[in-house]
Write a protein that holds these residues in place. Structure first.
Motif, PDB file in Angstrom:
ATOM      1  N   GLY A 317       2.394  -9.064  24.181  1.00  7.94           N
ATOM      2  CA  GLY A 317       3.293  -9.225  22.941  1.00  7.94           C
ATOM      3  C   GLY A 317       2.623  -8.790  21.579  1.00  7.94           C
ATOM      4  O   GLY A 317       2.191  -7.968  21.589  1.00  7.94           O
ATOM      5  N   ASP A 318       3.352  -8.918  20.241  1.00  6.20           N
ATOM      6  CA  ASP A 318       3.210  -7.907  19.008  1.00  6.20           C
ATOM      7  C   ASP A 318       1.824  -7.805  18.668  1.00  6.20           C
ATOM      8  O   ASP A 318       1.479  -9.097  18.587  1.00  6.20           O
ATOM      9  N   LEU A 319       1.177  -6.828  18.541  1.00  3.18           N
ATOM     10  CA  LEU A 319       0.251  -6.507  17.962  1.00  3.18           C
ATOM     11  C   LEU A 319      -0.061  -6.350  16.309  1.00  3.18           C
ATOM     12  O   LEU A 319       0.807  -5.779  16.376  1.00  3.18           O
ATOM     13  N   GLN A 320      -0.636  -7.709  16.076  1.00  2.00           N
ATOM     14  CA  GLN A 320      -1.085  -7.496  14.595  1.00  2.00           C
ATOM     15  C   GLN A 320      -2.463  -7.353  14.318  1.00  2.00           C
ATOM     16  O   GLN A 320      -3.336  -7.630  14.441  1.00  2.00           O
ATOM     17  N   ILE A 321      -2.548  -5.829  12.693  1.00  2.00           N
ATOM     18  CA  ILE A 321      -3.903  -5.969  12.182  1.00  2.00           C
ATOM     19  C   ILE A 321      -3.530  -6.573  11.350  1.00  2.00           C
ATOM     20  O   ILE A 321      -3.187  -6.325  10.203  1.00  2.00           O
ATOM     21  N   ARG A 322      -5.144  -6.484  10.517  1.00  2.00           N
ATOM     22  CA  ARG A 322      -5.739  -7.025   9.182  1.00  2.00           C
ATOM     23  C   ARG A 322      -6.884  -6.429   8.994  1.00  2.00           C
ATOM     24  O   ARG A 322      -7.712  -6.753   9.932  1.00  2.00           O
ATOM     25  N   GLY A 323      -7.788  -6.141   7.863  1.00  2.00           N
ATOM     26  CA  GLY A 323      -9.178  -5.427   7.431  1.00  2.00           C
ATOM     27  C   GLY A 323      -9.002  -4.426   6.884  1.00  2.00           C
ATOM     28  O   GLY A 323      -8.256  -4.038   6.212  1.00  2.00           O
ATOM     29  N   ALA A 324     -10.343  -3.807   6.914  1.00  2.00           N
ATOM     30  CA  ALA A 324     -10.543  -2.971   5.545  1.00  2.00           C
ATOM     31  C   ALA A 324      -9.979  -1.242   5.826  1.00  2.00           C
ATOM     32  O   ALA A 324      -9.941  -0.805   4.848  1.00  2.00           O
ATOM     33  N   THR A 325      -9.297  -1.716   6.623  1.00  2.00           N
ATOM     34  CA  THR A 325      -8.996   0.219   7.048  1.00  2.00           C
ATOM     35  C   THR A 325      -7.477   0.416   6.470  1.00  2.00           C
ATOM     36  O   THR A 325      -6.552   1.584   7.536  1.00  2.00           O
ATOM     37  N   LEU A 326      -6.662  -0.485   6.083  1.00  2.16           N
ATOM     38  CA  LEU A 326      -5.770  -1.220   6.115  1.00  2.16           C
ATOM     39  C   LEU A 326      -4.900   0.412   4.522  1.00  2.16           C
ATOM     40  O   LEU A 326      -5.683   0.647   4.031  1.00  2.16           O
ATOM     41  N   PHE A 327      -3.250   0.574   4.554  1.00  2.52           N
ATOM     42  CA  PHE A 327      -2.753   1.412   3.784  1.00  2.52           C
ATOM     43  C   PHE A 327      -2.598   0.341   2.557  1.00  2.52           C
ATOM     44  O   PHE A 327      -2.727  -0.677   3.108  1.00  2.52           O
ATOM     45  N   ASP A 328      -2.703   1.303   1.660  1.00  4.13           N
ATOM     46  CA  ASP A 328      -2.070   0.161   0.042  1.00  4.13           C
ATOM     47  C   ASP A 328      -0.575  -0.221   0.380  1.00  4.13           C
ATOM     48  O   ASP A 328      -0.098   0.058  -1.003  1.00  4.13           O
ATOM     49  N   GLY A 329      -0.161   1.056   1.304  1.00  3.80           N
ATOM     50  CA  GLY A 329       1.707   0.760   0.688  1.00  3.80           C
ATOM     51  C   GLY A 329       2.518   2.298   1.184  1.00  3.80           C
ATOM     52  O   GLY A 329       1.567   2.732   1.210  1.00  3.80           O
ATOM     53  N   TYR A 330       3.872   1.290   1.047  1.00  3.81           N
ATOM     54  CA  TYR A 330       4.341   2.928   1.380  1.00  3.81           C
ATOM     55  C   TYR A 330       4.931   3.683  -0.201  1.00  3.81           C
ATOM     56  O   TYR A 330       5.045   2.063  -1.172  1.00  3.81           O
ATOM     57  N   LEU A 331       4.359   4.462   0.005  1.00  2.00           N
ATOM     58  CA  LEU A 331       4.614   4.859  -1.910  1.00  2.00           C
ATOM     59  C   LEU A 331       5.997   5.242  -1.824  1.00  2.00           C
ATOM     60  O   LEU A 331       7.367   5.159  -1.517  1.00  2.00           O
ATOM     61  N   GLY A 332       6.093   4.286  -3.095  1.00  2.00           N
ATOM     62  CA  GLY A 332       7.535   3.854  -3.804  1.00  2.00           C
ATOM     63  C   GLY A 332       8.784   2.936  -2.913  1.00  2.00           C
ATOM     64  O   GLY A 332       9.661   2.753  -3.108  1.00  2.00           O
ATOM     65  N   ARG A 333       7.985   2.542  -2.161  1.00  2.00           N
ATOM     66  CA  ARG A 333       8.740   1.919  -1.098  1.00  2.00           C
ATOM     67  C   ARG A 333       8.301  -0.080  -0.915  1.00  2.00           C
ATOM     68  O   ARG A 333       7.952  -0.524   0.162  1.00  2.00           O
ATOM     69  N   PRO A 334       8.654  -0.869  -2.203  1.00  2.00           N
ATOM     70  CA  PRO A 334       7.846  -1.980  -2.390  1.00  2.00           C
ATOM     71  C   PRO A 334       8.268  -3.238  -1.305  1.00  2.00           C
ATOM     72  O   PRO A 334       7.861  -4.211  -0.074  1.00  2.00           O
ATOM     73  N   GLU A 335       9.701  -2.854  -0.699  1.00  2.00           N
ATOM     74  CA  GLU A 335      10.790  -4.030   0.343  1.00  2.00           C
ATOM     75  C   GLU A 335       9.742  -3.723   1.480  1.00  2.00           C
ATOM     76  O   GLU A 335      10.273  -4.113   2.460  1.00  2.00           O
ATOM     77  N   ALA A 336       9.704  -2.129   1.648  1.00  2.00           N
ATOM     78  CA  ALA A 336       9.533  -1.439   3.398  1.00  2.00           C
ATOM     79  C   ALA A 336       8.342  -2.067   3.369  1.00  2.00           C
ATOM     80  O   ALA A 336       7.326  -2.392   4.426  1.00  2.00           O
ATOM     81  N   THR A 337       7.308  -2.419   2.568  1.00  2.00           N
ATOM     82  CA  THR A 337       6.263  -2.379   2.188  1.00  2.00           C
ATOM     83  C   THR A 337       5.697  -3.914   2.592  1.00  2.00           C
ATOM     84  O   THR A 337       5.114  -4.774   4.493  1.00  2.00           O
ATOM     85  N   ALA A 338       6.846  -4.607   2.258  1.00  2.00           N
ATOM     86  CA  ALA A 338       6.683  -6.024   2.519  1.00  2.00           C
ATOM     87  C   ALA A 338       7.487  -6.672   3.480  1.00  2.00           C
ATOM     88  O   ALA A 338       6.257  -7.215   4.258  1.00  2.00           O
ATOM     89  N   GLU A 339       8.093  -5.498   4.580  1.00  2.00           N
ATOM     90  CA  GLU A 339       8.460  -6.284   5.377  1.00  2.00           C
ATOM     91  C   GLU A 339       7.734  -5.525   6.728  1.00  2.00           C
ATOM     92  O   GLU A 339       8.097  -5.833   7.836  1.00  2.00           O
TER      93      GLU A 339
END
Length: 462
Positions: A317-339
């Motif tokens: 299946g599709d692997l999903q992650i959450r936790g302390a090591t995740l990035f803070d988003g894509y620079l200047g791309r809020p829509e790509a971050t949300a997706e």
């Protein structure tokens, strides 16, 4: 919380392509760099394997200026995109001829030293690392100091990494593997580093004789070491061998284990998450398995309806992650971050995996390339590839799904090797796995396309 503590092994050193520097000298030289770049929006670092790159990266970290590692082999178009997108307003390293004249260079003088400034806010951006850009122009992932610290502390616990360790690696300093694990890791733990420049077997062997205890490599590195028995045997003194950035073939694991006395353990991660799954140093080593979530990280595997798959080690299946090591988003791309996140806050890795009852994970591959939907079945390319690599005469393999009017996708295997009988190979796979997982076609090729990290570029095979 200091990202790079000053304390550690007093004898710890960094050796890059034969040039040596102590921790104290590095921090002092970097502090002088920090004074020069203080207040910059971001700093581009031409990430060649040399001490100047290391001093530049650490200087940026001390100055609280996001460092933007630039691959030395990047072309003018790619480099221009990274500079414009990151907003870098200064440059470290040799200047390409096409670099904008308005972008000033920062000169590193190792004889100039200073006192490191106060520790920046742990939530500030430490690195802007660009993704491979498989679905468009590369995106800049914002990596915080806090995420880096959480990552390295968790791996130190998983691998029993101590100030007495001497890490050996020859990986690029513009990827997570070589830069975060391979450079910042020894500095945070307090140990030493030997960067061989290039990860050649004879250089790893020489580093082992010089006292190396931990060795990092991608599968291509371990494959070449396995093919060089003298170099592989030299690694028998190592405490730990680690493979990452792509799946390690079971044949390579077995060959290295036979020659060096141990097989490499594996781990999994990506730019946006850093390393999130890792095999432990004190657990059984299983080729093809990347271990459990590290401290501070959670993982889940879901089907097309976002429901958890059975923890049977087989259902993918599709692997999903959450936790302390995740990035803070894509620079200047809020829509790509949300997706890239689910509605309940899990990061969509885009990778396909399976998990067993003990929470050990096996990565099948990228969803868009390695999850094949054929005849109503969901098939992982990685499982077929592992079996094919055990077939006599096959040296390399890549399995893809190609459009098929009847099956939806037809399983096709590209193989490198001599004297490979197509129908015999197909029947052999059908005897090893479920019949529906057999390749419908075998295509011989002289070589497989790979990127700088040794990953096979399957998009070029269609």
């Amino acid at each position: 919380m200091e990202l790079l503590p000053g304390q550690g092994n007093d004898d710890a050193t960094l050796t890059i392509c034969g040039n040596r520097i102590t921790r104290f000298q590095l921090y002092a030289a970097a502090a002088a760099v920090a004074e020069q770049v203080a207040g910059a929006d971001a700093a581009a670092v031409h990430a060649t394997a040399d001490l100047s790159t290391v001093i530049a990266i650490i200087g940026c970290l001390q100055a609280d200026v996001p460092a933007v590692p630039i691959p030395p082999d990047s072309g003018p178009r790619e480099r221009d995109h990274l500079l414009r997108d990151s907003g870098a307003d200064c440059w470290f390293g040799d200047r390409p001829d096409d670099l904008p004249s308005a972008l000033p260079s920062v000169i590193i003088d190792r004889s100039r030293q200073s006192t490191p400034p106060a520790e920046p806010d742990p939530d500030s951006t430490a690195l802007i690392m660009y993704t491979s850009g498989t679905t468009g122009a590369p995106k800049g992932a914002l990596i915080s100091r806090r995420a880096l610290a959480a990552e390295l502390d968790a791996l130190a616990a998983a691998w029993q990494w101590s100030p007495e360790d001497v890490l050996v690696q020859g990986l690029p300093l513009f990827h997570v593997h070589g830069l975060v694990l391979g450079l910042l890791g020894p500095l945070r733990v307090g140990g030493s580093l030997i960067h061989t420049g290039r990860p050649r077997p004879e250089l790893y062997a020489a580093a082992a004789e010089a006292g190396g205890t931990m060795f990092f490599g991608v599968p291509t590195v371990w494959s070449r070491i396995a093919a060089d028995p003298a170099s592989a045997r030299a690694l028998s003194s190592a405490r730990l061998l680690v493979s990452g950035s792509a799946g390690l073939p079971s044949t390579v694991f077995r060959d290295v284990r036979e020659l060096a006395g141990q097989g490499p353990i594996e781990r999994y991660g990506m730019t946006e998450t850093l390393i999130t799954l890792a095999a432990r140093v004190d657990e059984e080593r299983r080729p093809g398995w990347v271990g459990r979530p590290i401290d501070g990280v959670r993982a889940r595997i879901v089907d097309d309806h976002e429901a958890p798959v059975p923890a049977d080690g087989e259902t993918i299946g599709d692997l999903q992650i959450r936790g302390a090591t995740l990035f803070d988003g894509y620079l200047g791309r809020p829509e790509a971050t949300a997706e890239s996140f689910t509605a309940d806050g899990w990061f969509r890795t885009g990778d396909v995996a399976a998990v067993d009852a003990e929470d050990h994970h096996r990565i099948v591959g990228r969803a868009e390339q390695d999850l094949i939907k054929s005849g109503g079945y969901r098939v992982g390319a990685g499982e077929i590839e592992a079996v094919l690599l055990d077939y006599p005469g096959i040296e390399e393999v890549a399995v893809v799904g190609v459009p098929d009017d009847d099956l939806g996708q037809r399983i096709v295997a590209y193989v490198v090797g001599d004297q490979v009988d197509e129908q015999h190979v197909i029947n052999w796979v059908a005897g090893q796995l479920s019949v529906h997982k057999r390749p419908r076609e075998i295509r011989r090729t002289a070589s497989l396309p790979r990127n700088a990290m040794g990953k096979i570029q399957k998009s070029q095979l269609h």
